[in-house]
Design a protein around this motif. Structure first.
Motif, PDB file in Angstrom:
ATOM      1  N   ASP A   1       0.872  -1.280   0.082  1.00  0.00           N
ATOM      2  CA  ASP A   1      -0.027  -0.029  -0.042  1.00  0.00           C
ATOM      3  C   ASP A   1       0.909   1.350   0.169  1.00  0.00           C
ATOM      4  O   ASP A   1       2.039   0.953   0.452  1.00  0.00           O
ATOM      5  N   PRO A   2       0.344   2.238  -0.570  1.00  0.00           N
ATOM      6  CA  PRO A   2       1.203   3.701  -0.320  1.00  0.00           C
ATOM      7  C   PRO A   2       0.902   4.179   1.046  1.00  0.00           C
ATOM      8  O   PRO A   2      -0.084   3.918   1.663  1.00  0.00           O
ATOM      9  N   ARG A   3       1.823   5.292   1.450  1.00  0.00           N
ATOM     10  CA  ARG A   3       1.441   5.780   2.647  1.00  0.00           C
ATOM     11  C   ARG A   3       0.314   6.542   2.996  1.00  0.00           C
ATOM     12  O   ARG A   3      -0.073   6.911   4.113  1.00  0.00           O
ATOM     13  N   SER A   4      -0.262   6.735   1.833  1.00  0.00           N
ATOM     14  CA  SER A   4      -1.497   8.065   1.925  1.00  0.00           C
ATOM     15  C   SER A   4      -2.900   6.895   2.297  1.00  0.00           C
ATOM     16  O   SER A   4      -3.647   7.700   2.259  1.00  0.00           O
ATOM     17  N   PHE A   5      -2.588   5.514   2.246  1.00  0.00           N
ATOM     18  CA  PHE A   5      -3.931   4.995   2.259  1.00  0.00           C
ATOM     19  C   PHE A   5      -4.309   4.724   3.704  1.00  0.00           C
ATOM     20  O   PHE A   5      -5.241   3.870   3.721  1.00  0.00           O
ATOM     21  N   GLY A   6      -4.040   5.487   4.591  1.00  0.00           N
ATOM     22  CA  GLY A   6      -4.289   5.815   5.774  1.00  0.00           C
ATOM     23  C   GLY A   6      -4.711   7.042   6.141  1.00  0.00           C
ATOM     24  O   GLY A   6      -4.896   7.400   7.501  1.00  0.00           O
ATOM     25  N   SER A   7      -5.207   7.966   5.265  1.00  0.00           N
ATOM     26  CA  SER A   7      -5.141   9.267   5.390  1.00  0.00           C
ATOM     27  C   SER A   7      -6.476   9.596   6.210  1.00  0.00           C
ATOM     28  O   SER A   7      -6.269  10.653   6.957  1.00  0.00           O
ATOM     29  N   THR A   8      -7.387   8.728   6.176  1.00  0.00           N
ATOM     30  CA  THR A   8      -8.844   9.050   7.252  1.00  0.00           C
ATOM     31  C   THR A   8      -8.151   9.007   8.743  1.00  0.00           C
ATOM     32  O   THR A   8      -8.490  10.064   9.368  1.00  0.00           O
ATOM     33  N   LEU A   9      -7.389   8.340   8.997  1.00  0.00           N
ATOM     34  CA  LEU A   9      -6.961   8.091  10.720  1.00  0.00           C
ATOM     35  C   LEU A   9      -5.976   9.283  10.987  1.00  0.00           C
ATOM     36  O   LEU A   9      -5.918   9.866  11.660  1.00  0.00           O
ATOM     37  N   CYS A  10      -5.043   9.420   9.781  1.00  0.00           N
ATOM     38  CA  CYS A  10      -3.927  10.193   9.933  1.00  0.00           C
ATOM     39  C   CYS A  10      -4.602  11.643   9.951  1.00  0.00           C
ATOM     40  O   CYS A  10      -3.925  12.396  10.901  1.00  0.00           O
ATOM     41  N   ASP A  11      -5.401  12.096   9.153  1.00  0.00           N
ATOM     42  CA  ASP A  11      -5.993  13.524   9.215  1.00  0.00           C
ATOM     43  C   ASP A  11      -6.736  13.678  10.465  1.00  0.00           C
ATOM     44  O   ASP A  11      -6.830  14.729  11.240  1.00  0.00           O
ATOM     45  N   GLU A  12      -7.340  12.268  10.939  1.00  0.00           N
ATOM     46  CA  GLU A  12      -8.183  12.612  12.177  1.00  0.00           C
ATOM     47  C   GLU A  12      -7.148  12.760  13.544  1.00  0.00           C
ATOM     48  O   GLU A  12      -7.639  13.772  14.341  1.00  0.00           O
ATOM     49  N   LEU A  13      -6.212  12.274  13.660  1.00  0.00           N
ATOM     50  CA  LEU A  13      -5.101  12.578  14.762  1.00  0.00           C
ATOM     51  C   LEU A  13      -4.427  13.710  14.531  1.00  0.00           C
ATOM     52  O   LEU A  13      -4.365  14.607  15.633  1.00  0.00           O
ATOM     53  N   ALA A  14      -4.059  14.185  13.259  1.00  0.00           N
ATOM     54  CA  ALA A  14      -3.620  15.619  13.138  1.00  0.00           C
ATOM     55  C   ALA A  14      -4.546  16.717  13.545  1.00  0.00           C
ATOM     56  O   ALA A  14      -4.616  17.853  14.341  1.00  0.00           O
ATOM     57  N   SER A  15      -5.769  16.481  13.464  1.00  0.00           N
ATOM     58  CA  SER A  15      -7.062  17.289  13.897  1.00  0.00           C
ATOM     59  C   SER A  15      -7.081  17.524  15.221  1.00  0.00           C
ATOM     60  O   SER A  15      -7.708  18.326  15.916  1.00  0.00           O
ATOM     61  N   ARG A  16      -6.794  16.289  15.895  1.00  0.00           N
ATOM     62  CA  ARG A  16      -6.729  16.320  17.410  1.00  0.00           C
ATOM     63  C   ARG A  16      -5.254  16.882  18.118  1.00  0.00           C
ATOM     64  O   ARG A  16      -5.228  16.269  19.248  1.00  0.00           O
ATOM     65  N   GLY A  17      -4.453  17.387  17.308  1.00  0.00           N
ATOM     66  CA  GLY A  17      -3.207  17.986  17.967  1.00  0.00           C
ATOM     67  C   GLY A  17      -1.837  16.926  17.863  1.00  0.00           C
ATOM     68  O   GLY A  17      -1.117  17.283  18.498  1.00  0.00           O
ATOM     69  N   TYR A  18      -2.026  15.794  16.877  1.00  0.00           N
ATOM     70  CA  TYR A  18      -0.661  15.162  16.713  1.00  0.00           C
ATOM     71  C   TYR A  18      -0.050  15.385  15.587  1.00  0.00           C
ATOM     72  O   TYR A  18      -0.747  15.885  14.469  1.00  0.00           O
ATOM     73  N   VAL A  19       1.380  15.436  15.573  1.00  0.00           N
ATOM     74  CA  VAL A  19       2.297  15.393  14.437  1.00  0.00           C
ATOM     75  C   VAL A  19       2.245  13.894  13.972  1.00  0.00           C
ATOM     76  O   VAL A  19       2.577  12.933  14.495  1.00  0.00           O
ATOM     77  N   VAL A  20       1.669  13.678  12.727  1.00  0.00           N
ATOM     78  CA  VAL A  20       1.590  12.299  12.037  1.00  0.00           C
ATOM     79  C   VAL A  20       2.642  12.275  10.971  1.00  0.00           C
ATOM     80  O   VAL A  20       2.561  12.977   9.964  1.00  0.00           O
ATOM     81  N   VAL A  21       3.518  11.091  10.880  1.00  0.00           N
ATOM     82  CA  VAL A  21       4.500  11.198   9.930  1.00  0.00           C
ATOM     83  C   VAL A  21       4.020   9.828   9.123  1.00  0.00           C
ATOM     84  O   VAL A  21       4.272   8.632   9.971  1.00  0.00           O
ATOM     85  N   THR A  22       3.858   9.928   7.921  1.00  0.00           N
ATOM     86  CA  THR A  22       3.519   8.769   7.072  1.00  0.00           C
ATOM     87  C   THR A  22       4.779   8.185   6.392  1.00  0.00           C
ATOM     88  O   THR A  22       5.386   8.914   5.755  1.00  0.00           O
ATOM     89  N   VAL A  23       4.953   6.955   6.230  1.00  0.00           N
ATOM     90  CA  VAL A  23       6.218   6.444   5.574  1.00  0.00           C
ATOM     91  C   VAL A  23       5.902   5.485   4.326  1.00  0.00           C
ATOM     92  O   VAL A  23       5.248   4.620   4.420  1.00  0.00           O
ATOM     93  N   ASP A  24       6.710   5.954   3.038  1.00  0.00           N
ATOM     94  CA  ASP A  24       6.375   4.898   2.083  1.00  0.00           C
ATOM     95  C   ASP A  24       7.848   3.957   1.970  1.00  0.00           C
ATOM     96  O   ASP A  24       8.861   4.361   2.183  1.00  0.00           O
ATOM     97  N   HIS A  25       7.550   2.883   1.920  1.00  0.00           N
ATOM     98  CA  HIS A  25       8.494   1.646   2.061  1.00  0.00           C
ATOM     99  C   HIS A  25       8.858   1.587   0.492  1.00  0.00           C
ATOM    100  O   HIS A  25       8.441   0.771  -0.138  1.00  0.00           O
ATOM    101  N   THR A  26       9.821   2.244   0.020  1.00  0.00           N
ATOM    102  CA  THR A  26      10.297   2.440  -1.320  1.00  0.00           C
ATOM    103  C   THR A  26      10.661   0.872  -1.977  1.00  0.00           C
ATOM    104  O   THR A  26      11.360   0.243  -1.354  1.00  0.00           O
ATOM    105  N   TYR A  27      10.223   0.729  -3.196  1.00  0.00           N
ATOM    106  CA  TYR A  27      10.195  -0.332  -3.962  1.00  0.00           C
ATOM    107  C   TYR A  27       9.405  -1.513  -3.459  1.00  0.00           C
ATOM    108  O   TYR A  27       9.123  -2.629  -3.780  1.00  0.00           O
TER     109      TYR A  27
END
Length: 441
Positions: A174-200
């Motif tokens: 999967d791409p790193r952005s396929f968890g955007s729903t939860l990542c955006d939610e946590l950021a909206s609640r005051g977290y810094v969220v770092v999503t990682v693409d595992h290249t290749y």
């Protein structure tokens, strides 16, 4: 990614969540090694692909808006590990990663553009290589048209104190952005969220200079399958993912252009309040990284088998997070039927862990439902006329809004409790407001 092995194929394999999910479904199929000669994302068909009512329309799809008090900002960062050659492509002298950072932004962030979930090259790669190809042919879905709720380059919110950090590792393939729903939610609640693409491993990763690193997993899986060395491949996948994550942890505190965070944001984060979560192989990565690196204070494994096999009923080749357990908080969140009582790798980690741990089941849930698929697949189904049984095979039978609400509530409550010291009590036992969530004793 979801390991979509349906009853139509007569398979008794557990449709769970090993790090091997990426090589047991979409990748093996792409490599020509799928069950019963199935064709992969580039194939021309197979049973149950879509109903005759399919229209082929490619309308944009929408993700659910976050519910926290802050608007969300985002930046992408290109990180280069000069101490490590790329483990998948020998001619690459350094390991390169792309990460995205979500963060609480100032009021007025809406003046900045909303980030796409996938860039065009990434969307094309995902269209070719994903675990939904049994139900949705390539070219039928506008994967690149979806916008997240993160605004590109929006200023960081002015706040008191420092912000906790949460890392996200995606499912296998999967791409790193396929968890955007939860990542955006946590950021909206005051977290810094770092999503990682595992290249290749990810279908396609686009770098700032325009290069696109495409997945080599179909070839790797085909070789491992032929040589009967799949456990070795799975061990390598896990090791690469953990090394990627630990490198990103190193770069959280690094100043200047090599940092995972822009300067203003780097000074805002709390380096002692770092958690991690992920789905499928990403959930295993979160738990294993916490085992290996004490900088991770708490981890959530969303339906990820914690062993180096393609079947969780095969206890051979266990991971160290399974044999040792962990001494910090670990939350297991499984689909229907996946618990520490039914999955040997979860049972081993459960038995050996001395830290706080909980096991939650999403009633009626499926493996891919712990990704943005929970919101997107119902929209795909409406566009293409997919029958309910196909939707259920992909994301389960639980109402999507209930599933998304439960994931948001419990993941936020977990990190609030262990990274912020704010205990809502939600994790203490069953809630009448969340009947779809079962606490597994």
């Amino acid at each position: 990614m979801a390991d979509v092995v349906t009853a139509k194929r007569g398979k008794a394999l557990r449709r769970g969540a090993a790090i091997g999910a990426l090589v047991s479904a979409s990748v093996l199929a792409a490599a020509g090694c799928g069950p019963e000669g199935s064709q992969g994302a580039g194939g021309s068909g197979g049973p149950g692909v879509h109903s005759p009512a399919a229209t082929g329309r490619k309308a944009p799809m929408a993700l659910p808006a976050p519910t926290g008090r802050y608007p969300v900002g985002t930046v992408s960062r290109h990180l280069v590990d000069r101490q490590r050659r790329d483990p998948w492509v020998a001619e690459r002298p350094h390991r390169e990663l792309m990460v995205s950072v979500r963060y609480p932004a100032q009021a007025g962030a809406g003046r900045y553009p909303r980030a796409p979930q996938l860039l065009p090259d990434e969307a094309a790669g995902f269209d070719r290589m994903n675990s939904f190809s049994e139900f949705v042919h390539p070219g039928k879905v506008a994967w690149g048209a979806t916008r997240t709720y993160a605004h590109e380059g929006a200023p960081v919110v002015r706040h008191r104190g420092r912000l906790p950090v949460v890392l996200y590792s995606p499912g296998g393939g999967d791409p790193r952005s396929f968890g955007s729903t939860l990542c955006d939610e946590l950021a909206s609640r005051g977290y810094v969220v770092v999503t990682v693409d595992h290249t290749y491993e990810a279908p396609a990763v686009r770098f700032p200079d325009g290069r696109v690193a495409r997945s080599v997993m179909p070839q790797e899986a085909a070789r491992a399958q032929k040589a009967r060395r799949m456990p070795e491949l799975l061990k390598k996948l896990a090791a690469v993912r953990v090394a990627d994550t630990r490198f990103v942890l190193d770069r959280l505190a690094t100043p200047g252009a090599g940092s995972a965070l822009p300067d203003g944001l780097r000074r805002a984060v709390d380096p002692d309040a770092v958690g991690m979560f992920g789905q499928s192989a990403g959930g295993f990565t979160a738990a294993q990284t916490m085992h290996d690196d004490r900088r991770i204070k708490a981890a959530v494994n969303m339906d990820g088998v914690m062993g180096y096999t393609q079947r969780d009923d095969d206890p051979s080749n266990p991971s160290t997070v399974g044999t040792d357990g962990v001494d910090r908080p670990l939350l297991l969140m499984g689909k229907e039927g996946d618990t520490h009582r039914t999955m040997p790798s979860w049972g081993a980690a459960w038995a050996h862990s001395t830290g706080w741990h909980r096991d939650l089941t999403l009633r009626g849930g499926e493996h891919a439902g712990y990704t943005d698929a929970q919101a997107l697949i119902p929209q795909v189904a409406r566009q293409l006329g997919l029958p309910a049984k196909d939707v259920g095979a992909m994301i389960g039978t639980v109402a999507p809004e209930r599933a998304i609400g439960a994931q948001r509530a419990y993941v936020t409550a977990f990190f609030d409790r262990w990274l912020r010291g704010r205990d809502s009590g939600l994790l203490d036992g069953p809630s009448v407001r969340r009947p779809e969530v079962r606490f597994v004793p």
